[in-house]
Design a protein around this motif. Structure first.
Motif, short mmCIF file in Angstrom:
data_model
loop_
_atom_site.label_atom_id
_atom_site.label_comp_id
_atom_site.label_asym_id
_atom_site.label_seq_id
_atom_site.Cartn_x
_atom_site.Cartn_y
_atom_site.Cartn_z
N ARG B 51 0.83 -1.20 0.00
CA ARG B 51 0.00 0.00 0.00
C ARG B 51 0.87 1.26 0.00
N MET B 52 1.94 1.24 0.77
CA MET B 52 2.82 2.40 0.80
C MET B 52 3.43 2.62 -0.57
N ALA B 53 3.80 1.52 -1.22
CA ALA B 53 4.37 1.63 -2.57
C ALA B 53 3.37 2.27 -3.52
N GLU B 54 2.11 1.86 -3.41
CA GLU B 54 1.08 2.47 -4.28
C GLU B 54 0.96 3.96 -4.02
N LEU B 55 0.95 4.32 -2.74
CA LEU B 55 0.82 5.74 -2.40
C LEU B 55 2.02 6.53 -2.91
N PHE B 56 3.21 5.93 -2.79
CA PHE B 56 4.40 6.61 -3.31
C PHE B 56 4.27 6.82 -4.81
N THR B 57 3.82 5.77 -5.51
CA THR B 57 3.71 5.87 -6.96
C THR B 57 2.75 6.99 -7.34
N GLU B 58 1.63 7.06 -6.62
CA GLU B 58 0.67 8.14 -6.91
C GLU B 58 1.30 9.50 -6.67
N GLN B 59 2.09 9.55 -5.59
CA GLN B 59 2.62 10.83 -5.15
C GLN B 59 3.78 11.32 -6.00
N ARG B 68 12.33 12.34 2.38
CA ARG B 68 11.70 12.27 3.69
C ARG B 68 10.32 12.91 3.69
N LYS B 69 10.19 13.96 2.88
CA LYS B 69 8.92 14.68 2.82
C LYS B 69 7.82 13.74 2.27
N ASP B 70 8.15 13.02 1.20
CA ASP B 70 7.18 12.08 0.63
C ASP B 70 6.83 11.01 1.64
N LEU B 71 7.86 10.52 2.32
CA LEU B 71 7.66 9.46 3.30
C LEU B 71 6.76 9.93 4.45
N ASP B 72 7.04 11.13 4.94
CA ASP B 72 6.24 11.65 6.05
C ASP B 72 4.77 11.76 5.66
N GLU B 73 4.54 12.17 4.40
CA GLU B 73 3.15 12.27 3.96
C GLU B 73 2.48 10.91 3.95
N VAL B 74 3.19 9.92 3.43
CA VAL B 74 2.62 8.58 3.36
C VAL B 74 2.40 8.00 4.77
N ILE B 75 3.35 8.26 5.66
CA ILE B 75 3.19 7.77 7.03
C ILE B 75 1.98 8.42 7.68
N LYS B 76 1.75 9.67 7.32
CA LYS B 76 0.58 10.37 7.86
C LYS B 76 -0.71 9.68 7.39
N ILE B 77 -0.72 9.26 6.13
CA ILE B 77 -1.90 8.56 5.60
C ILE B 77 -2.04 7.18 6.25
N MET B 78 -0.91 6.47 6.37
CA MET B 78 -0.97 5.11 6.93
C MET B 78 -1.22 5.15 8.43
N GLY B 79 -0.71 6.15 9.09
CA GLY B 79 -0.89 6.26 10.54
C GLY B 79 0.26 5.60 11.29
N SER B 80 0.38 5.96 12.55
CA SER B 80 1.42 5.36 13.37
C SER B 80 0.92 4.02 13.88
N PRO B 81 1.86 3.11 14.16
CA PRO B 81 1.46 1.79 14.65
C PRO B 81 0.54 1.88 15.86
N GLN B 82 0.72 2.93 16.61
CA GLN B 82 -0.13 3.15 17.79
C GLN B 82 -1.60 3.24 17.38
N ASP B 83 -1.85 3.96 16.27
CA ASP B 83 -3.23 4.14 15.80
C ASP B 83 -3.87 2.83 15.39
N PHE B 84 -3.14 2.06 14.55
CA PHE B 84 -3.83 0.85 14.11
C PHE B 84 -3.62 -0.32 15.04
N GLY B 85 -2.76 -0.12 16.03
CA GLY B 85 -2.60 -1.15 17.04
C GLY B 85 -3.90 -1.39 17.78
N ALA B 86 -4.63 -0.31 18.00
CA ALA B 86 -5.88 -0.41 18.73
C ALA B 86 -6.87 -1.30 17.99
N ALA B 87 -6.78 -1.28 16.66
CA ALA B 87 -7.72 -2.08 15.89
C ALA B 87 -7.28 -3.53 15.80
#
Lengths: 111, 236
Positions: B51-59, B68-87
């Motif tokens: 999924r990250m690869a797809e987002l990078f390709t789009e971006q 790093r800027k591209d990466l930070d944006e993608v990480i923002k979309i994917m969320g931190s492990p803390q966020d999806f850890g709850a799920a």
């Protein structure tokens, strides 16, 4: 008790129902599921979906097929197993009961 | 100037600069360790990579090198492990807060402090700030004062300082910085760190933009050379 937490919990509660019913309509690629969930504002960060799909798959509610893609490596397309269908039926039932219950109790509060 | 790497992310080839590469590695490692207990950890991480690869390709949109800027944006979309850890464990939501906290602390990977040099807070080599972080001294100025006094009273401290400078590694990754300060490298602290970094990132975005503009011009011809052995040079 923060309102944001309560909201997030409510959303998470229905997430499984929504993911399963999206997949029940047609075999779905995770990115398409994400798109739909985002349109519905059900998920905030995309990473949430993958552990969920994995959990549903481990519970034998989902399986996936590999399909070739024109723009990259083969993709996983998820579909519901029979168990998954049953599970979804059960969740939908509960959802109906819940909406009725919620409607009823919130109406009473207003009066 | 920045080194670049060719990587295979979820089956898509990318050229990525050193800074972004280090951070991506750390991000994926964090996710991995977060799900290390759950069945199908490899699969979750694999799916997230795709999924990250797809987002990078789009971006990327014709842009050649991931920064790093591209990466930070993608990480923002994917969320931190803390966020999806709850799920990851839906039942966790219904557990009382204190119990949840106790359980979360079990996901701790490393504890205790490690000695690093702090490159972001240094006068000479960051040895003093590293030592203060190690001993939990709030302000490195005290250590610096002692060292400075030793410098000028006969130069007793000069050789030990140089030895320490050589011997102590610099804190390069976010994980290093956390263990330098003795904060446990667990999902919560890393999530917090991502948030902090996001915040400081948005503040310095205009500055970075200018810097990046000049960097890109310098790197582009090099990346053209790199395109040929693209598929041989996969790092993972």
């Amino acid at each position: 008790m923060k309102i944001e937490n309560a909201r997030a919990q409510m959303r998470k509660g229905v997430l499984e129902l929504c993911v399963l019913s999206i997949i029940s309509k047609e075999e779905a690629y995770p990115s398409d599921i994400i798109k739909k969930l985002k349109e519905a504002k059900l998920i905030v960060v995309e990473g949430t979906l993958y552990p969920l799909l994995n959990r549903l798959k481990n519970a034998e509610l989902l399986h996936y097929n590999w399909r070739e893609s024109t723009s990259g490596p083969p993709r996983k397309y998820y579909y519901l197993t029979e168990e998954g269908q049953e599970f979804l039926g059960g969740l939908k039932e509960t959802w109906k009961e819940l909406t009725q219950a919620v409607n009823l109790s919130t109406k009473k509060q207003k009066v | 100037m920045n080194k670049i790497f060719n990587i295979n992310l979820g089956g898509y080839p990318f050229t990525i600069d050193d800074d972004a590469y280090q951070h991506l590695n750390w991000y994926l490692d964090t996710i991995k360790s977060h799900f290390s207990d759950s069945e199908g950890c490899e699969e979750i991480v694999g799916d997230i990579e795709v999924r990250m690869a797809e987002l990078f390709t789009e971006q990327m949109n014709g842009q050649k090198i991931l920064t790093r800027k591209d990466l930070d944006e993608v990480i923002k979309i994917m969320g931190s492990p803390q966020d999806f850890g709850a799920a990851a464990e839906s039942s966790e939501e219904f557990i009382d807060e204190p119990v949840k906290k106790k359980r979360k602390s079990k996901t701790r990977i490393k504890t205790g402090r490690k000695l690093f040099r702090d490159n972001e807070d240094k006068v000479i080599g960051g040895v003093c700030s590293g030592i203060s972080a190690y001993f939990g001294i709030q302000d490195p100025v005290w250590v610096r004062l002692i060292v400075a006094v030793l410098f000028f009273s006969g130069g007793v401290a000069i050789i030990p300082y140089i030895v320490l400078w050589i011997a102590i590694p610099a804190a390069r990754t976010s994980g290093d910085r956390l263990s330098m300060r003795g904060e446990p490298v667990n999902v919560e602290s890393i999530g917090k760190m991502i948030e902090d970094e996001m915040h400081s990132f948005s503040e310095t975005v205009s500055e970075f933009g200018r810097e990046f503009g000049s960097k890109k011009k310098r790197i582009t011809p090099y990346s053209d050379l790199q395109e040929e052995p693209y598929r041989k040079g996969f790092l993972f």
